[in-house]
Design an enzyme around this catalytic site. Structure first.
Site, short mmCIF file in Angstrom:
data_model
loop_
_atom_site.label_atom_id
_atom_site.label_comp_id
_atom_site.label_asym_id
_atom_site.label_seq_id
_atom_site.Cartn_x
_atom_site.Cartn_y
_atom_site.Cartn_z
N CYS A 126 -30.19 -12.01 -3.13
CA CYS A 126 -29.58 -12.65 -4.29
C CYS A 126 -30.11 -11.97 -5.55
O CYS A 126 -31.31 -12.01 -5.82
CB CYS A 126 -29.90 -14.14 -4.30
SG CYS A 126 -29.17 -15.04 -5.69
N CYS A 133 -23.32 -11.72 -11.18
CA CYS A 133 -23.63 -11.64 -9.75
C CYS A 133 -24.25 -10.28 -9.39
O CYS A 133 -23.58 -9.25 -9.45
CB CYS A 133 -22.41 -11.91 -8.89
SG CYS A 133 -22.81 -12.07 -7.12
#
Length: 332
Positions: free
Chosen positions: A89, A252
């Protein structure tokens, strides 16, 4: 029994990050991939309790730091969010590192360069300091590649769409402008929330994907909608869908890595090129193609992503077993 968790809360370029500082469960395994599997098997209740309502929400994302698994690493990192326990992530790394360094949760050998073992592999983070505050974090991410090109999917209630699937730490179905979808501005938030699960499901029905180096990592988990940037500094804009009802507020990190891998496979990016990615709310990640490599039989890139994070508070969370919603819930 009441379980008490100490947390640092913040956000990275708009998307939430909850750093759980303790107590942390002991995880079995020699690598973070093995420890991730052990966490999912035995301790997923912690993820559900801290990420889902009523203690979290659809966009909630978290992380935990563990001792290093490999020589030369400063620490290991485990990611949790509403969609599961991710291999990697990007925004979570930026947020967790910012808060960990500012609060002394970890003390790397070199405060300007932190080496982490993640479930997806070794990552490296260069830290920009302004006094005792972290002003920015650039992550050198895991090798990223285009896995499938030109896949045609029939989306129920909408139309047939062509997608590429790329890996940037997670697998992404990337939807670019095409007949019936001119730009991200054509979609409302409600459209993205409605269509994205259908795209993801259709992609997983059409192809079976596993990472060549780790069969535990597989399947399309995210949908990335592309469009024209609004900020003149950015080359593109995106909205990333994950979980059941979440749209990433940041650009992201693993999605930006996947997008750069897609563009590099087409010859539109090469080593040394920058790629500035804009989020749905206008925040920016500074991407860069650091080099070329291979993953299995795939040509791949080494991407990096730079962003910033802010701590918003200190949180002590109780999970009381008398609570009928101790394990969290989602609505819808």
């Amino acid at each position: 029994m009441r379980h008490v968790f100490q947390c640092l809360d913040g956000h990275a370029c708009g998307n939430p990050v909850r750093l759980i500082t303790g107590p942390l469960p002991f995880l079995e395994g020699a690598t973070m991939g093995e420890k991730r599997a052990d966490f999912m098997a035995r301790f997923d209740w912690i993820r559900r309790s801290l990420m889902f309502e009523p203690r979290g929400h659809d966009m909630m994302s978290g992380a935990m730091f563990y001792p290093p698994c490999s020589p030369g690493a400063d620490a290991s990192i485990l990611f949790i969010e509403t969609s599961g326990c991710l291999p990697m992530c990007g925004h979570g790394t930026i947020g967790a590192l910012t808060m960990a360094l500012e609060n002394g949760v970890i003390t790397p050998v070199d405060r300007n360069c932190v080496r982490l073992d993640a479930p997806a592999g070794r990552i490296e983070a260069k830290i920009d300091w302004q006094g005792d505050r972290v002003a920015g974090v650039r992550i050198r991410n895991v090798a990223s590649y285009l896995a499938v090109s030109g896949l045609i999917l029939d989306i129920p209630g909408w139309q047939a769409v062509t997608v590429d699937i790329a890996y940037g730490g997670n697998f992404y179905a990337i939807i670019e402008p095409q007949p019936g979808y001119a730009d991200l501005d054509d979609l409302t938030v409600a459209d993205i929330l409605r269509l994205s699960p259908l795209v993801r499901s259709a992609a997983n029905d059409a192809v079976t994907l596993t990472h060549p180096d780790d069969p535990r990592v597989g399947g399309v988990s995210h949908a990335l909608w592309t469009g024209r940037s609004r900020d003149p500094k950015a080359q593109a804009r995106n909205a990333v869908f994950y979980g059941s009802r979440a749209i990433d507020r940041s650009p992201c990190g693993t999605g930006t890595s996947a997008r750069m891998a897609q563009l590099a496979a087409r010859g539109q990016l090469k080593p040394g090129d920058d790629f500035i990615h804009e989020s749905l709310i206008g925040s920016l990640f500074e991407g860069r193609v650091e080099g070329a490599t291979t993953v299995g039989d795939h040509a791949a890139i080494i991407p990096s992503i730079k962003g910033w994070a802010i701590q918003t508070g200190i949180n002590t969370i109780w999970v009381d077993e008398r609570d009928p919603y101790a394990g969290g819930f989602t609505v819808g």
